[in-house]
Design a protein around this motif. Structure first.
Motif, mmCIF file in Angstrom:
data_model
loop_
_atom_site.group_PDB
_atom_site.id
_atom_site.type_symbol
_atom_site.label_atom_id
_atom_site.label_comp_id
_atom_site.label_asym_id
_atom_site.label_seq_id
_atom_site.Cartn_x
_atom_site.Cartn_y
_atom_site.Cartn_z
ATOM 1 N N HIS A 163 0.824 -1.261 -0.074
ATOM 2 C CA HIS A 163 -0.032 -0.005 -0.148
ATOM 3 C C HIS A 163 0.719 1.207 0.123
ATOM 4 N N SER A 164 2.024 1.171 -0.330
ATOM 5 C CA SER A 164 2.876 2.235 -0.610
ATOM 6 C C SER A 164 3.256 2.567 -2.097
ATOM 7 N N SER A 165 4.014 3.736 -2.430
ATOM 8 C CA SER A 165 4.455 3.956 -3.690
ATOM 9 C C SER A 165 5.768 3.529 -4.104
ATOM 10 N N TYR A 166 6.247 3.018 -3.108
ATOM 11 C CA TYR A 166 7.621 2.582 -3.170
ATOM 12 C C TYR A 166 7.868 0.920 -3.690
ATOM 13 N N SER A 167 8.905 0.612 -4.126
ATOM 14 C CA SER A 167 9.522 -0.507 -4.785
ATOM 15 C C SER A 167 10.994 -0.891 -4.394
ATOM 16 N N VAL A 168 11.552 -2.295 -4.380
ATOM 17 C CA VAL A 168 12.898 -2.373 -4.164
ATOM 18 C C VAL A 168 13.455 -2.727 -5.484
ATOM 19 N N TYR A 169 14.564 -2.290 -5.501
ATOM 20 C CA TYR A 169 15.396 -2.311 -6.664
ATOM 21 C C TYR A 169 16.751 -2.849 -6.323
ATOM 22 N N HIS A 170 17.404 -3.757 -7.191
ATOM 23 C CA HIS A 170 18.864 -4.374 -6.927
ATOM 24 C C HIS A 170 19.661 -3.716 -7.949
ATOM 25 N N TYR A 171 20.821 -2.828 -7.775
ATOM 26 C CA TYR A 171 21.508 -2.376 -8.677
ATOM 27 C C TYR A 171 23.014 -3.135 -8.164
ATOM 28 N N ASN A 172 24.175 -2.467 -8.847
ATOM 29 C CA ASN A 172 25.345 -2.883 -8.366
ATOM 30 C C ASN A 172 25.682 -2.798 -6.930
ATOM 31 N N CYS A 173 25.672 -3.892 -6.114
ATOM 32 C CA CYS A 173 25.701 -3.475 -4.768
ATOM 33 C C CYS A 173 25.249 -2.653 -3.993
ATOM 34 N N VAL A 174 23.946 -2.440 -4.100
ATOM 35 C CA VAL A 174 22.991 -1.664 -3.564
ATOM 36 C C VAL A 174 21.493 -2.227 -3.673
ATOM 37 N N LEU A 175 20.844 -2.245 -2.558
ATOM 38 C CA LEU A 175 19.317 -2.221 -2.500
ATOM 39 C C LEU A 175 18.688 -0.922 -2.419
ATOM 40 N N GLU A 176 18.013 -0.351 -3.441
ATOM 41 C CA GLU A 176 17.522 1.022 -3.362
ATOM 42 C C GLU A 176 15.818 0.828 -3.242
ATOM 43 N N ILE A 177 15.356 1.292 -2.174
ATOM 44 C CA ILE A 177 13.820 1.463 -2.149
ATOM 45 C C ILE A 177 13.494 2.905 -2.529
ATOM 46 N N LYS A 178 12.661 2.742 -3.589
ATOM 47 C CA LYS A 178 12.544 4.031 -4.676
ATOM 48 C C LYS A 178 11.001 4.130 -5.008
ATOM 49 N N ARG A 179 10.606 5.323 -5.100
ATOM 50 C CA ARG A 179 9.255 5.542 -5.736
ATOM 51 C C ARG A 179 9.128 4.920 -7.161
ATOM 52 N N SER A 180 8.248 4.077 -7.287
ATOM 53 C CA SER A 180 7.831 3.371 -8.484
ATOM 54 C C SER A 180 7.736 4.103 -9.676
ATOM 55 N N ASP A 181 7.247 5.660 -9.536
ATOM 56 C CA ASP A 181 7.008 6.315 -10.608
ATOM 57 C C ASP A 181 8.235 7.325 -10.983
ATOM 58 N N ILE A 182 9.490 7.226 -10.457
ATOM 59 C CA ILE A 182 10.535 7.710 -10.617
ATOM 60 C C ILE A 182 11.604 7.065 -11.440
ATOM 61 N N SER A 183 11.903 7.247 -12.566
ATOM 62 C CA SER A 183 12.866 6.373 -13.445
ATOM 63 C C SER A 183 13.715 7.043 -14.242
ATOM 64 N N LYS A 184 14.912 6.417 -14.629
ATOM 65 C CA LYS A 184 15.418 7.232 -15.840
ATOM 66 C C LYS A 184 14.705 6.932 -17.211
ATOM 67 N N ALA A 185 14.063 6.027 -17.094
ATOM 68 C CA ALA A 185 13.064 5.702 -18.412
ATOM 69 C C ALA A 185 11.892 6.630 -18.488
ATOM 70 N N SER A 186 11.329 6.892 -17.426
ATOM 71 C CA SER A 186 10.257 8.071 -17.600
ATOM 72 C C SER A 186 10.836 9.561 -18.152
ATOM 73 N N PHE A 187 12.178 9.848 -17.614
ATOM 74 C CA PHE A 187 12.806 11.063 -17.500
ATOM 75 C C PHE A 187 13.201 11.126 -19.285
ATOM 76 N N VAL A 188 13.725 10.159 -19.791
ATOM 77 C CA VAL A 188 14.240 9.938 -21.090
ATOM 78 C C VAL A 188 13.105 10.120 -22.138
ATOM 79 N N GLN A 189 12.127 9.336 -21.540
ATOM 80 C CA GLN A 189 11.010 9.291 -22.570
ATOM 81 C C GLN A 189 10.223 10.516 -22.803
ATOM 82 N N SER A 190 10.225 11.387 -21.693
ATOM 83 C CA SER A 190 9.683 12.772 -21.807
ATOM 84 C C SER A 190 10.418 13.455 -22.496
ATOM 85 N N HIS A 191 11.795 13.433 -22.503
ATOM 86 C CA HIS A 191 12.762 14.240 -22.940
ATOM 87 C C HIS A 191 12.790 14.085 -24.809
#
Length: 262
Positions: A163-191
């Motif tokens: 029931h939150s807007s956050y999700s867990v992401y696994h990158y290079n030696c990090v676990l990031e809990i980030k809002r699902s609506d924020i991404s490089k993909a959405s930024f680039v798509q808009s640009h």
């Protein structure tokens, strides 16, 4: 000349050819693992001054729109690049060239507690708090954590995020809990949508970058992977130092071109 160097020279020629036709180029570049080498202490990551100067020369070209696009906080990027650079931090949610800024949302208390517990269990790891995410860095202890253990931790963290807007992401030696609506993909798509006549080039090294690579229109640019995580790209660079060499080569190629007409 190696085959990799040959491909990179070919890419530089393609870029200079398009610019000679007065095509505008948007140049997206990640920071960690792409421009900068990975280091044990993330706060010590830097880009050589020579590369910053080469990037500055590219950014001054009248047809190049150069954007440093990173998961790092905008404040971190601002300490490492000149004020003239376009910087997009936290996956594009905060920039120094637009007024758009997302409203902050608190990370669930249960998730915060779970992350702080991880640091107590693994004292050589640490938490990084950003405006729209929390990041658990475990590079110093990666040998003690199996892939199975990481997947288990991701599951446990995900269970605290219902029931939150956050999700867990696994990158290079990090676990990031980030809002699902924020991404490089959405930024680039808009640009891309706002600049349909541009050509595009993108550089990145991990799955967060793979997602925004997919936003680059086919036959309208190139996607370039650094390292060996990304498997689908037009060009490959073995390590950040190879990309830094390419940036120097591209700068030199552009300086050899005749000046553009006024």
């Amino acid at each position: 000349m190696s085959s990799a160097q040959g491909q990179q020279h070919q890419l530089a020629k393609k870029i200079t050819k398009q610019l000679a036709k007065e095509k505008k180029l948007t140049f997206f570049c990640d920071f960690d693992g792409t421009l900068s080498d990975f280091v044990l202490n993330p706060e010590e990551a830097t880009v050589p001054l020579s590369t910053i100067k080469n990037l500055a020369t590219l950014s001054e070209h009248p047809l190049i729109d150069l954007i440093i696009l990173s998961g790092r906080p905008l404040s971190f990027l601002q300490k490492r690049f000149p004020k003239s650079f376009k910087l997009a931090g936290e996956y594009g949610s905060k920039t120094n060239f637009t007024d758009n800024e997302l409203k902050k949302e608190s990370l669930p208390d249960k998730t915060q507690a779970k992350l702080l517990e991880l640091v107590k269990i693994h004292p050589h790891s640490h938490i990084e708090k950003k405006d729209h995410s929390w990041v658990w860095h475990y590079r110093r202890i990666k040998e003690s954590l199996s892939e199975e253990k990481i997947q288990h931790l991701m599951t446990k963290l995900s269970q605290t995020l219902s029931h939150s807007s956050y999700s867990v992401y696994h990158y290079n030696c990090v676990l990031e809990i980030k809002r699902s609506d924020i991404s490089k993909a959405s930024f680039v798509q808009s640009h891309v949508q706002h600049n349909p006549d541009h050509i595009f080039i993108a550089f990145g090294d991990d799955i967060a970058d793979q997602s925004f690579f997919e936003m680059i229109p086919k036959n309208q640019g190139w996607v370039c992977a650094v390292g060996d995580v990304i498997t689908k790209a037009d060009y490959y660079f073995k390590a950040p130092e190879n990309l830094r060499s390419f940036i120097l080569h591209l700068k030199e190629q552009l300086q050899m071109q005749e000046p553009l007409p006024c």
